[in-house]
Design a protein around this motif. Structure first.
Motif, PDB file in Angstrom:
ATOM      1  N   UNK A   1       4.418   0.732  -1.412  1.00  0.00           N
ATOM      2  CA  UNK A   1       4.957   0.397  -0.053  1.00  0.00           C
ATOM      3  C   UNK A   1       4.718   1.493   1.133  1.00  0.00           C
ATOM      4  N   UNK A   2       4.269   2.763   0.787  1.00  0.00           N
ATOM      5  CA  UNK A   2       3.828   3.674   1.545  1.00  0.00           C
ATOM      6  C   UNK A   2       2.388   3.473   1.872  1.00  0.00           C
ATOM      7  N   UNK A   3       1.803   2.809   1.439  1.00  0.00           N
ATOM      8  CA  UNK A   3       0.434   2.469   1.719  1.00  0.00           C
ATOM      9  C   UNK A   3      -0.916   3.392   1.108  1.00  0.00           C
ATOM     10  N   UNK A   4      -2.168   2.793   1.262  1.00  0.00           N
ATOM     11  CA  UNK A   4      -3.019   3.561   0.826  1.00  0.00           C
ATOM     12  C   UNK A   4      -3.345   3.726  -0.907  1.00  0.00           C
ATOM     13  N   UNK A   5      -2.287   2.935  -1.802  1.00  0.00           N
ATOM     14  CA  UNK A   5      -2.637   2.920  -3.029  1.00  0.00           C
ATOM     15  C   UNK A   5      -2.194   1.736  -3.506  1.00  0.00           C
ATOM     16  N   UNK A   6      -3.222   1.214  -4.723  1.00  0.00           N
ATOM     17  CA  UNK A   6      -2.944   0.075  -5.128  1.00  0.00           C
ATOM     18  C   UNK A   6      -4.279  -0.990  -4.965  1.00  0.00           C
ATOM     19  N   UNK A   7      -4.126  -2.121  -5.198  1.00  0.00           N
ATOM     20  CA  UNK A   7      -4.978  -3.079  -4.968  1.00  0.00           C
ATOM     21  C   UNK A   7      -4.954  -4.135  -5.485  1.00  0.00           C
ATOM     22  N   UNK A   8      -5.922  -5.307  -5.463  1.00  0.00           N
ATOM     23  CA  UNK A   8      -5.645  -6.675  -5.454  1.00  0.00           C
ATOM     24  C   UNK A   8      -5.276  -7.086  -6.884  1.00  0.00           C
ATOM     25  N   UNK A   9      -6.142  -6.265  -7.871  1.00  0.00           N
ATOM     26  CA  UNK A   9      -6.092  -6.459  -9.441  1.00  0.00           C
ATOM     27  C   UNK A   9      -4.472  -6.149  -9.715  1.00  0.00           C
ATOM     28  N   UNK A  10      -3.938  -5.108  -9.097  1.00  0.00           N
ATOM     29  CA  UNK A  10      -2.512  -4.830  -9.344  1.00  0.00           C
ATOM     30  C   UNK A  10      -1.758  -5.971  -8.969  1.00  0.00           C
ATOM     31  N   UNK A  11      -1.860  -6.673  -7.814  1.00  0.00           N
ATOM     32  CA  UNK A  11      -1.051  -7.690  -7.145  1.00  0.00           C
ATOM     33  C   UNK A  11      -1.323  -9.074  -8.229  1.00  0.00           C
ATOM     34  N   UNK A  12      -2.363  -9.425  -8.702  1.00  0.00           N
ATOM     35  CA  UNK A  12      -2.543 -10.342  -9.685  1.00  0.00           C
ATOM     36  C   UNK A  12      -1.593  -9.916 -10.929  1.00  0.00           C
ATOM     37  N   UNK A  13      -1.510  -9.062 -11.551  1.00  0.00           N
ATOM     38  CA  UNK A  13      -0.650  -8.521 -12.598  1.00  0.00           C
ATOM     39  C   UNK A  13       0.751  -8.664 -12.107  1.00  0.00           C
ATOM     40  N   UNK A  14       1.147  -8.226 -10.891  1.00  0.00           N
ATOM     41  CA  UNK A  14       2.555  -8.282 -10.533  1.00  0.00           C
ATOM     42  C   UNK A  14       2.986  -9.802 -10.114  1.00  0.00           C
ATOM     43  N   UNK A  15       1.900 -10.753  -9.682  1.00  0.00           N
ATOM     44  CA  UNK A  15       2.435 -12.122  -9.597  1.00  0.00           C
ATOM     45  C   UNK A  15       2.482 -12.887 -11.198  1.00  0.00           C
ATOM     46  N   UNK A  16       1.736 -12.262 -12.024  1.00  0.00           N
ATOM     47  CA  UNK A  16       1.645 -13.081 -13.421  1.00  0.00           C
ATOM     48  C   UNK A  16       3.171 -12.581 -13.878  1.00  0.00           C
ATOM     49  N   UNK A  17       3.305 -11.238 -13.785  1.00  0.00           N
ATOM     50  CA  UNK A  17       4.533 -10.988 -14.519  1.00  0.00           C
ATOM     51  C   UNK A  17       5.878 -11.589 -13.972  1.00  0.00           C
ATOM     52  N   UNK A  18       6.022 -11.666 -12.674  1.00  0.00           N
ATOM     53  CA  UNK A  18       7.220 -12.351 -12.147  1.00  0.00           C
ATOM     54  C   UNK A  18       6.993 -13.981 -12.645  1.00  0.00           C
ATOM     55  N   UNK A  19       5.665 -14.491 -12.511  1.00  0.00           N
ATOM     56  CA  UNK A  19       5.612 -16.030 -12.904  1.00  0.00           C
ATOM     57  C   UNK A  19       6.106 -16.061 -14.102  1.00  0.00           C
ATOM     58  N   UNK A  20       5.383 -15.132 -15.255  1.00  0.00           N
ATOM     59  CA  UNK A  20       6.049 -15.513 -16.460  1.00  0.00           C
ATOM     60  C   UNK A  20       7.235 -15.262 -16.885  1.00  0.00           C
TER      61      UNK A  20
END
Lengths: 314, 346
Positions: free
Chosen positions: B292-311
């Motif tokens: 949340x502080x910015x500058x670190x992460x990426x879209x691949x991470x987000x896909x993983x995050x979405x799938x984790x919650x979805x599962x």
């Protein structure tokens, strides 16, 4: 500095607009004729639910029919208890002749209602009872009865046996608890089983997702009991989107029966039935007129539900 | 899950280059996702007739993507904003506003699909620019600016619909009095040959396109630069204002796309749609590992995050777990994910 000034002006403008919007449409002054026009204050807890929008529309329509005798001042508390408490107080100070309130909660309104009644203003409470308050009249539906009727209806259309999915409302709220326990009572003594039960919090998207899970788990679903019409509708769409045609074999039953919602779904053949949860709108105005005319009214008026099916809509 | 995270930590600590670091972080997220997937296989209910696992079917697997396509799109846009160190609380309301607008244009005014979609995307862009300008040009805090837009967009949704759900026959003047707009059914019906719904496809394509943009374009690099150190980015000649404004504008366009799906899915324009969705979107981004502080992460991470919650949601739902336990489980998982992140930063 300049920016602060601009900001101040901006806020002042907003306040002015808000004040303009909040002003009641017609000033409650006497009409000058010989017949006195009664002023009724109506406080609705929130207008973010379609059922409450309908309640307001019903009150408005009923008031319109008695335009020569009453003038209704509408207030929306926007889901905020202190706001609604203040509205009751304000109605009393304004000198209305009668107050109708559809309260957000029970306990916080005991005092305001008692204060109003003590000052000689009759109070009609709608939908949610306020135990301990000395109101003039309570008008409401009976969720347990509605659940019972829905249970009996499903028992009847399934000939006393089958698998049912129950898509519940917010289970921490009393309407959902009553609609559940009434239903259980309604199907008791039959071979009907509730094979899947989920708390959908009255929300259609949630009901849709839960129904999809039920569909992938169970081959044989005979009926869906939604605690409100959007839940039943969401279940229908989930079955339709599955693409196996199961929306045609499963019977979907909902509750609330709003004209533009549940009744329409029944007319379009999506739901088999819906059970009207009365808005109490017309009844509240009728009762208000009786009270203002000095007639005696029952302290509790429980309105019956109506079963809406394709046949009854004809 | 903690044991997995520790094992992951040993791999990642020596990583100095940001690429190696990102990879290690990503692996940890994938680990968590895999773990959840295994949980799904173990705790699957079985079909009462055939005895087959209900979880390991194409139907369930594609349902998971379908059900999370709105959250996925919101999270996709949210990632851009969070990469710049900001936040967008307005996406849930924008979803509701656009869903209502889309339904109103199709059902109320009888517009064609193309015109309605274009108008909705433009409306989304306009709202996004308001966010962007408030934050980029006037320097409002993202939390405050988007909070204001969140409230206002919900108001706009109720204003244009008159406070009711937009559906055929709801008003006598609506152009469409019966039936369902065809595009609603098309969006939510599996495409023959592809096997998934256009709604799902829209989500997956958006994530893929933004993955490439964030990873390989100069705009993507600017997002990281602004989020990493705004002053340094400014000094190195990056137009910080413009980068931020674009990020918020794009984020809101994705929220608008999610709104189109929302309307199609429920076949109505519900002004209440998307209520609190922004929180799920933020949770997905954070669980993925974008900070949340910015500058670190990426879209691949987000896909993983979405799938984790979805599962997780699907597994809880398939087993008809009661609501209290579901909420507790979700809370625990978010905490676990954030703990993994913190360890990475040490």
């Amino acid at each position: 500095m300049k920016r602060e000034l601009l900001f101040g002006l901006f806020i002042a403008g907003l306040t002015a607009i808000a004040a303009g919007c909040a002003r009641s449409p017609s000033a409650p002054t006497a009409s000058g004729g010989d017949a006195r026009v009664w002023n009724i204050g109506f406080s609705q807890c929130t207008l973010s639910e379609p059922w409450r929008v309908q309640m307001n529309a019903d009150v408005k329509a009923a008031a319109e029919r008695h335009r020569d005798r009453i003038n209704v001042i509408f207030q929306d508390a926007q889901d905020d208890t202190p706001t609604q408490q203040a509205q009751i107080k304000q109605f009393v100070e304004q000198g209305v002749d009668l107050i109708i309130i559809s309260p957000k909660e029970s306990r916080p309104f005991v005092q305001p209602i008692n204060d109003a009644v003590k000052k000689g203003v009759p109070v009609i409470v709608l939908d949610r009872d306020v135990p301990g308050a000395n109101y003039t009249c309570f008008i409401g539906g009976d969720n347990k009865q509605i659940g019972l009727e829905a249970g009996k209806f499903i028992k009847q259309i399934l000939n006393g046996k089958g698998n049912v999915v129950e898509l519940a409302g917010l289970m921490t709220s009393t309407p959902a608890q009553d609609r559940h326990s009434g239903f259980v009572e309604g199907i008791s003594g039959s071979a009907i089983k509730v094979i899947f039960n989920a708390d959908c919090q009255w929300k259609e998207p949630k009901a849709q997702a839960e129904m999809r899970s039920a569909l992938s788990r169970f081959e044989n679903i005979d009926a869906v009991y939604g605690h409100n019409d959007p839940s039943a509708h969401g279940a229908y769409l989930a079955a339709k989107q599955e693409g196996k045609g199961r929306e045609n074999t499963i019977k979907f039953v909902g509750i609330d029966g709003l004209p533009a919602e549940g009744q329409k779904y029944v007319r379009d053949g999506l739901l088999t039935a819906t059970f009207v949860y009365p808005t109490c709108g017309p009844e509240s105005i009728d009762t208000a007129l009786k009270i203002l005319d000095g007639e005696k009214v029952d302290k509790r008026i429980i309105l019956p539900t109506r079963t809406i099916t394709k046949e009854t809509l004809k | 899950m903690p044991s997995f995270s520790k094992r992951g930590l040993q791999h990642s600590t020596p990583g100095k280059g940001s690429a190696a670091w990102a990879l290690a972080g990503q692996m940890r997220g994938v680990f968590a996702l895999l773990l959840v997937f295994i949980l799904g296989i173990v705790f699957t209910p079985r079909n009462l007739v055939t005895g087959q696992s209900v979880f390991l079917t194409w139907q369930t697997q594609s349902d998971i993507l379908f059900e999370y396509s709105e959250y996925g799109l919101l999270a996709c846009g949210m990632t851009l904003v969070i990469l710049t160190g900001g936040i967008d609380l307005a996406v849930g309301s924008v979803l509701g506003f656009i869903a209502t607008l889309f339904a109103l244009l199709l059902i109320g005014f009888g517009w064609g699909v193309g015109a309605a979609v274009a108008a909705c995307i433009l409306a989304g862009l306009a709202v996004g620019l308001v966010n962007g300008v408030l934050i980029g040009r006037f320097g409002l805090q993202p939390f405050v600016a988007t909070l204001a837009v969140m409230v206002a967009a919900r108001g706009a949704a109720k204003a244009i619909s008159g406070g009711i759900k937009v559906q055929p026959g709801a008003r006598t003047w609506y152009a469409m009095q019966e039936g369902t707009p065809r595009v609603f059914e098309w969006m939510t019906t599996r495409l023959p040959g592809v096997g998934i719904q256009p709604a799902t496809l829209l989500f997956l394509i958006s994530i893929l396109v933004m993955y490439v943009v964030v990873r390989y374009s100069s705009f993507g690099r600017k997002l990281y630069a602004v989020g990493g150190n705004e002053e340094a980015a400014r000094l190195s000649g990056i137009n910080v204002r413009w980068t931020k404004t674009s990020a918020y504008a794009l984020c809101t366009v994705f929220a608008a796309l999610a709104g189109l799906i929302s309307a199609s899915r429920s076949s109505i324009g519900d002004p209440e749609a998307g209520f609190t969705y922004e929180l799920d979107a933020i949770a997905a981004v954070v669980i993925g590992g974008t900070t949340l502080t910015g500058g670190q992460g990426g879209m691949g991470f987000t896909l993983v995050g979405v799938l984790t919650i979805a599962y997780i949601n699907k597994i809880l739902s398939l087993n008809a777990v009661q609501e209290p336990a579901r909420l507790l489980a979700k809370g625990l998982i978010i905490v676990a994910a954030v703990l993994i992140q913190q360890k990475r930063r040490v």
